[in-house]
Design an enzyme around this catalytic site. Structure first.
Site, PDB file in Angstrom:
ATOM      1  N   VAL A  62       7.433  -1.585   2.383  1.00 25.09           N
ATOM      2  CA  VAL A  62       8.091  -0.910   1.265  1.00 25.09           C
ATOM      3  C   VAL A  62       9.117   0.090   1.792  1.00 25.09           C
ATOM      4  CG1 VAL A  62       7.752   0.647  -0.691  1.00 25.09           C
ATOM      5  CG2 VAL A  62       6.188  -1.282  -0.344  1.00 25.09           C
ATOM      6  N   GLN A 105       1.097   3.535   2.036  1.00 23.80           N
ATOM      7  CA  GLN A 105       1.674   3.766   3.362  1.00 23.80           C
ATOM      8  C   GLN A 105       2.296   2.483   3.932  1.00 23.80           C
ATOM      9  OE1 GLN A 105       2.289   6.448   5.122  1.00 23.80           O
ATOM     10  NE2 GLN A 105       1.519   7.737   3.477  1.00 23.80           N
ATOM     11  N   SER A 106       2.903   1.700   3.069  1.00 22.08           N
ATOM     12  CA  SER A 106       3.459   0.407   3.474  1.00 22.08           C
ATOM     13  C   SER A 106       4.716   0.555   4.322  1.00 22.08           C
ATOM     14  CB  SER A 106       3.795  -0.413   2.226  1.00 22.08           C
ATOM     15  OG  SER A 106       4.548  -1.555   2.561  1.00 22.08           O
ATOM     16  N   ASN A 107       4.693  -0.049   5.514  1.00 19.27           N
ATOM     17  CA  ASN A 107       5.899  -0.152   6.329  1.00 19.27           C
ATOM     18  C   ASN A 107       6.934  -1.038   5.639  1.00 19.27           C
ATOM     19  OD1 ASN A 107       4.826   1.252   8.730  1.00 19.27           O
ATOM     20  ND2 ASN A 107       3.487  -0.530   8.881  1.00 19.27           N
ATOM     21  N   ALA A 164       0.837  -1.198   0.000  1.00 19.81           N
ATOM     22  CA  ALA A 164       0.000   0.000   0.000  1.00 19.81           C
ATOM     23  C   ALA A 164       0.874   1.251   0.000  1.00 19.81           C
ATOM     24  CB  ALA A 164      -0.915   0.002   1.219  1.00 19.81           C
TER      25      ALA A 164
END
Length: 332
Positions: A82, A78-80, A76
């Site tokens: 990534v 807001q991916s942690n 997403a």
């Protein structure tokens, strides 16, 4: 051969540089009337912390061994995961390409540019967007082909394959070493999303605390949808480590509504509670909802026994800055 010995022969890089803290939440324990401990994997030492670092110790080691030049992953906006993958790619001189979705279809400028996305950009990841991650593996492979990337290594969402999940088998052994000798946890509670953290913890803890269930609080799926994901990963971990005994999958799915990535009232209240009682930050996507499940079950007295509980803090606090919907109210 013990699990520890089996793990030792699998290639990994040392990114943690030591165990993360395990401590009692004294104020929250007094407030709720039950002893609660926390494992601070939000304090892993790279890119503002989080659980993905444990998984990436194994995954990036594999990528380096295969002489990959480009790391491709997805998540997403807001991916942690990534964010942390981009940071480690930078650290090792690798290019990072990220395929992102906007699960809320939000046009809020903070959501689109702040928090994890701002940090991902800072780590110089090349971000591409899709309408929805319906089949991430296939979509990432298609992106590799369309960009004609050479020597690309695809990292699954959340780092949640069997190799990455070994990071949380390791974490379980770390928890056993840190737990005071006179304590037996009634349960371990963790957010359950891409399922690698949950599956790895459950497999590892079974070898050291066989009576202690790991309870996953789902962040995007019902029990019927999430259970097969956890079970499949447990089976795959078992093949890697030559294990044939698999723990029961325990899940709570009452706390992720309305959908993945969307804050809800109970999650926001849990964020405020831990901030104002302990000075510890949770996030609205994963750990806030997981803590909401823990608090709710304590108040309902629905967790068997009166032994302490352990909460695995998987990180994610940078996302707070992307969610302007969160309003802090004083806890009385």
């Amino acid at each position: 051969m013990s699990i520890r010995q089996r793990l030792a022969v699998i290639n990994k890089i040392d990114l943690l540089r030591g165990p993360t803290p395990l401590a009692k939440l004294n104020n929250l324990s007094e407030y709720l009337g039950r002893d609660i401990y926390i494992k601070r994997d939000d304090m892993t030492p790279l890119a503002m912390g989080g659980n993905k670092l444990r998984k990436l110790e194994y995954i990036i080691a594999d990528a380096i061994q295969k002489k990959s030049k480009v790391i491709v992953t997805a998540g997403a906006i807001q991916s942690n995961h990534v964010r942390q993958t981009a940071a480690i790619a930078s650290m090792y001189g690798l290019e990072c390409v990220a395929l992102l979705e906007n699960p809320l279809q939000s046009l809020n400028s903070l959501f689109l540019t702040n928090g994890n996305k701002q940090l991902t950009d800072l780590f110089n990841a090349r971000c591409y967007f899709c309408d929805e991650l319906t089949d991430p593996s296939l979509q990432m492979q298609a992106l590799v082909e369309s960009l004609r990337l050479q020597d690309a290594y695809i990292v699954p969402i959340g780092g949640s394959n069997a190799l990455g999940s070994l990071g949380y088998v390791n974490c379980a052994l770390e928890v056993a070493e840190q737990t005071p000798k006179d304590i037996e946890f009634a349960a371990v509670i963790v957010a359950s999303g891409s399922a690698g953290t949950h599956a790895g913890l459950a497999m590892g803890l079974q070898s050291v605390f066989p009576q202690t269930p790991v309870i996953g609080v789902t962040v995007s799926r019902t029990v019927a949808q999430q259970q097969p994901k956890v079970e499949t990963l447990q089976q795959e971990i078992g093949k890697l480590l030559n294990l044939t005994d698999f723990p029961k999958v325990n899940l709570w799915d009452q706390y992720f509504s309305p959908c993945y990535g969307q804050p809800n009232n109970k999650g926001q209240q849990a964020i405020e509670l831990l901030a104002q009682k302990e000075g510890i930050l949770l996030d609205p996507v994963y750990t806030g909802k997981a803590m909401a499940g823990l608090v709710d079950h304590i108040l309902k007295e629905s967790i068997d026994g009166n032994q302490p509980l352990l909460f695995i803090h998987t990180g994610g606090a940078p996302a707070i800055f992307a969610y302007s919907e969160i309003n802090v109210a004083t806890i009385k």
